[in-house]
Structures are given as structure tokens and as C-alpha cells.
Design a protein around this motif. Sequence first.
Motif, mmCIF file in Angstrom:
data_model
loop_
_atom_site.group_PDB
_atom_site.id
_atom_site.type_symbol
_atom_site.label_atom_id
_atom_site.label_comp_id
_atom_site.label_asym_id
_atom_site.label_seq_id
_atom_site.Cartn_x
_atom_site.Cartn_y
_atom_site.Cartn_z
ATOM 1 N N ALA A 13 44.116 34.339 48.493
ATOM 2 C CA ALA A 13 42.964 35.178 48.171
ATOM 3 C C ALA A 13 42.522 34.965 46.724
ATOM 4 C CB ALA A 13 43.310 36.647 48.405
ATOM 5 N N LEU A 14 41.310 35.432 46.439
ATOM 6 C CA LEU A 14 40.790 35.455 45.070
ATOM 7 C C LEU A 14 40.695 36.912 44.641
ATOM 8 C CD1 LEU A 14 39.345 34.170 42.599
ATOM 9 C CD2 LEU A 14 37.209 34.346 43.887
ATOM 10 N N LEU A 15 41.181 37.206 43.455
ATOM 11 C CA LEU A 15 41.091 38.555 42.891
ATOM 12 C C LEU A 15 40.478 38.448 41.506
ATOM 13 C CD1 LEU A 15 41.842 41.622 43.047
ATOM 14 C CD2 LEU A 15 44.004 41.011 41.951
ATOM 15 N N LEU A 16 39.448 39.257 41.257
ATOM 16 C CA LEU A 16 38.737 39.233 39.982
ATOM 17 C C LEU A 16 38.754 40.625 39.352
ATOM 18 C CD1 LEU A 16 35.743 37.038 41.182
ATOM 19 C CD2 LEU A 16 37.603 36.339 39.664
ATOM 20 N N PRO A 17 38.399 40.734 38.075
ATOM 21 C CA PRO A 17 38.413 42.054 37.441
ATOM 22 C C PRO A 17 37.578 43.077 38.225
ATOM 23 C CG PRO A 17 38.165 40.363 35.792
ATOM 24 C CD PRO A 17 38.071 39.673 37.118
ATOM 25 N N GLY A 18 38.157 44.261 38.429
ATOM 26 C CA GLY A 18 37.481 45.308 39.197
ATOM 27 C C GLY A 18 37.690 45.212 40.684
ATOM 28 N N GLY A 19 38.266 44.089 41.138
ATOM 29 C CA GLY A 19 38.502 43.902 42.563
ATOM 30 C C GLY A 19 39.869 44.404 42.981
ATOM 31 N N ARG A 20 40.023 44.617 44.284
ATOM 32 C CA ARG A 20 41.321 45.046 44.823
ATOM 33 C C ARG A 20 41.653 44.215 46.051
ATOM 34 N NH1 ARG A 20 40.670 51.670 44.246
ATOM 35 N NH2 ARG A 20 40.426 51.634 41.974
ATOM 36 N N VAL A 21 42.938 43.948 46.210
ATOM 37 C CA VAL A 21 43.385 43.189 47.368
ATOM 38 C C VAL A 21 44.730 43.766 47.806
ATOM 39 C CG1 VAL A 21 44.576 41.409 45.986
ATOM 40 C CG2 VAL A 21 43.740 40.832 48.269
ATOM 41 N N GLU A 22 44.944 43.769 49.132
ATOM 42 C CA GLU A 22 46.251 44.202 49.651
ATOM 43 C C GLU A 22 46.971 42.976 50.183
ATOM 44 O OE1 GLU A 22 48.369 47.623 52.365
ATOM 45 O OE2 GLU A 22 46.248 47.210 52.734
ATOM 46 N N ILE A 23 48.191 42.768 49.728
ATOM 47 C CA ILE A 23 48.967 41.619 50.212
ATOM 48 C C ILE A 23 50.321 42.084 50.720
ATOM 49 C CG2 ILE A 23 47.831 39.963 48.675
ATOM 50 C CD1 ILE A 23 50.357 40.055 46.932
ATOM 51 N N ARG A 24 50.888 41.264 51.610
ATOM 52 C CA ARG A 24 52.240 41.542 52.125
ATOM 53 C C ARG A 24 53.237 40.752 51.300
ATOM 54 N NH1 ARG A 24 52.633 39.455 57.696
ATOM 55 N NH2 ARG A 24 54.688 40.381 57.718
ATOM 56 N N VAL A 25 54.321 41.415 50.926
ATOM 57 C CA VAL A 25 55.389 40.742 50.188
ATOM 58 C C VAL A 25 56.633 40.759 51.068
ATOM 59 C CG1 VAL A 25 56.743 40.720 48.078
ATOM 60 C CG2 VAL A 25 54.401 41.543 48.013
ATOM 61 N N ILE A 26 57.105 39.572 51.426
ATOM 62 C CA ILE A 26 58.242 39.485 52.349
ATOM 63 C C ILE A 26 59.465 38.890 51.656
ATOM 64 C CG2 ILE A 26 59.044 38.518 54.543
ATOM 65 C CD1 ILE A 26 56.001 38.310 55.277
ATOM 66 N N ALA A 27 59.252 37.772 50.934
ATOM 67 C CA ALA A 27 60.384 37.049 50.336
ATOM 68 C C ALA A 27 61.084 37.922 49.290
ATOM 69 C CB ALA A 27 59.880 35.762 49.693
ATOM 70 N N PRO A 28 62.424 37.979 49.354
ATOM 71 C CA PRO A 28 63.174 38.777 48.374
ATOM 72 C C PRO A 28 62.855 38.399 46.926
ATOM 73 C CG PRO A 28 64.619 38.072 50.154
ATOM 74 C CD PRO A 28 63.304 37.397 50.376
ATOM 75 N N ARG A 29 62.639 37.100 46.650
ATOM 76 C CA ARG A 29 62.350 36.680 45.270
ATOM 77 C C ARG A 29 61.040 37.295 44.790
ATOM 78 N NH1 ARG A 29 58.801 32.155 45.840
ATOM 79 N NH2 ARG A 29 58.812 31.420 47.978
ATOM 80 N N CYS A 30 60.051 37.392 45.716
ATOM 81 C CA CYS A 30 58.765 38.000 45.336
ATOM 82 C C CYS A 30 58.923 39.505 45.126
ATOM 83 C CB CYS A 30 57.705 37.718 46.393
ATOM 84 S SG CYS A 30 57.208 35.985 46.424
ATOM 85 N N LEU A 31 59.762 40.139 45.972
ATOM 86 C CA LEU A 31 60.028 41.574 45.792
ATOM 87 C C LEU A 31 60.669 41.822 44.432
ATOM 88 C CD1 LEU A 31 61.333 42.445 49.372
ATOM 89 C CD2 LEU A 31 59.270 43.361 48.314
ATOM 90 N N GLU A 147 25.723 49.416 41.556
ATOM 91 C CA GLU A 147 24.639 49.326 40.581
ATOM 92 C C GLU A 147 24.935 48.286 39.496
ATOM 93 O OE1 GLU A 147 27.844 51.297 38.713
ATOM 94 O OE2 GLU A 147 27.037 51.611 40.718
ATOM 95 N N ASP A 148 26.155 47.722 39.513
ATOM 96 C CA ASP A 148 26.580 46.778 38.465
ATOM 97 C C ASP A 148 26.571 45.354 39.018
ATOM 98 O OD1 ASP A 148 27.808 45.318 36.490
ATOM 99 O OD2 ASP A 148 29.751 46.296 36.655
ATOM 100 N N ALA A 149 25.705 44.525 38.453
ATOM 101 C CA ALA A 149 25.539 43.150 38.943
ATOM 102 C C ALA A 149 26.844 42.351 38.875
ATOM 103 C CB ALA A 149 24.450 42.451 38.133
ATOM 104 N N SER A 150 27.613 42.527 37.802
ATOM 105 C CA SER A 150 28.872 41.774 37.669
ATOM 106 C C SER A 150 29.871 42.199 38.732
ATOM 107 C CB SER A 150 29.484 41.991 36.286
ATOM 108 O OG SER A 150 28.700 41.344 35.321
ATOM 109 N N TRP A 151 29.977 43.496 38.955
ATOM 110 C CA TRP A 151 30.919 44.005 39.954
ATOM 111 C C TRP A 151 30.552 43.482 41.340
ATOM 112 C CZ3 TRP A 151 31.549 46.848 44.390
ATOM 113 C CH2 TRP A 151 32.823 47.378 44.632
ATOM 114 N N VAL A 152 29.269 43.581 41.685
ATOM 115 C CA VAL A 152 28.808 43.134 43.007
ATOM 116 C C VAL A 152 29.020 41.625 43.172
ATOM 117 C CG1 VAL A 152 26.742 42.851 44.459
ATOM 118 C CG2 VAL A 152 27.183 45.047 43.317
ATOM 119 N N SER A 153 28.676 40.852 42.147
ATOM 120 C CA SER A 153 28.820 39.389 42.218
ATOM 121 C C SER A 153 30.272 38.989 42.439
ATOM 122 C CB SER A 153 28.339 38.743 40.916
ATOM 123 O OG SER A 153 27.000 39.057 40.672
ATOM 124 N N GLN A 154 31.174 39.646 41.716
ATOM 125 C CA GLN A 154 32.591 39.286 41.832
ATOM 126 C C GLN A 154 33.161 39.678 43.198
ATOM 127 O OE1 GLN A 154 34.625 39.194 37.596
ATOM 128 N NE2 GLN A 154 33.506 41.118 37.855
#
Length: 197
Positions: A13-31, A147-154
Amino acid sequence: MQTQEMALLAHDALLLPGGRVEIRVIAPRCLNMIAETLKGHYPLVFGMSKANSNPPCYETATQCEVIDFNQLDDDSLGIILEGKQRVKILSAAERRDGTWICRVLPSNNWQQEPIYGEFELISAALQQFYEVNPELFGLYENDIHLEDASWVSQRWLEVLPLYNQDKLRLLNQPNCHKTMNFVLELIKSHARDNPHS
């Protein structure tokens, strides 16, 4: 500007300032790495995966924070990340457990600016997109800035099915104007090709 060490999470995925993403963490090293960041050992940076590369992502990335987490039905961990600050990854090292630590330099976030004129169409289209994708809309609760062009664009860059190189070309612009023009053209051409949809 000072460089800083951060824990690196490379993802499709791509995540930018002001954005939100939900991801699954499975591997113990990532936890373990998420636990380290929550304890304040390292800030967390989120980068778009790049196959067979060191670091394992593109150099344009986003420092982010874990704003929520919950246990999913399959016992993996679901975490919600919020993008804060753009960074450029200068170097990275893989640790023995397979996680990555990188050295980053802060980049400029796009400045907020009002949406006006025909560009209001891209804002309205994003609102429709969220209505059709309530799971994405739910990540933001009421924290939506149409109402924010940067937020919408990202937000459009995060969800449009583009090649990573094309997203990066738009991302590396000094402001959101090229992205706004690009998204507006997409919406107009879709309307021309599908006049009754």
C-alpha cells in the motif's frame, strides 16, 4: 535538516501524510518491531514495497504512527497507521531478525490549499468513493478534509490503481497541482466513456 533512524515497514500500500491504512501483522518479527515503536524505541516509517531491492521499498516514504490496533479473527494483529511526515530513505540495514532500520531525512509535506472551481469534482468523487467503500471511510471516522486540495489529492494517490513509478512521479512534485489535474482528467474521461453510469 537532521537525519533520523526509524523502523521500516515495507508494504504494497501507499500511505501519505493525513492518510490512514489498516494492515495485518502476522510475522513475529514484525510484531516485535511494532512493539518497539510503541515503546518509543524508534519512530515508524511506511514505504511502498520494491522487489529485490535494498531497502525493500522506494526511497520516498512516510513517517507514521500506530493510532489503533485490534486482534483479528485469525489471531493476527490489525493495526491502523496514520501518515504524518514525508521522508526520504537514505540508507537501510536488515537486522538479524529480518526487520529493517533505515536512516531518513524529512521531506516537505504538501501545503494545505482550498479546492475551488472544477476541482471540486475530485472532492465530490472522493466522497462517493468512500460511500462505496465504507471500510476505508470508517478508518477516518469524522476526520475527512474534502475542502483541502492536498488532502484530497493524496487520498486519491493512495487508492488509484497506478504503477508505483507513476505514483512516485506525482508524489515528487512540490505541490498537489499535477495530481489534481491528473485525477480530474481521469474522472472526466471516465464520464465521457460511461455517459450513463
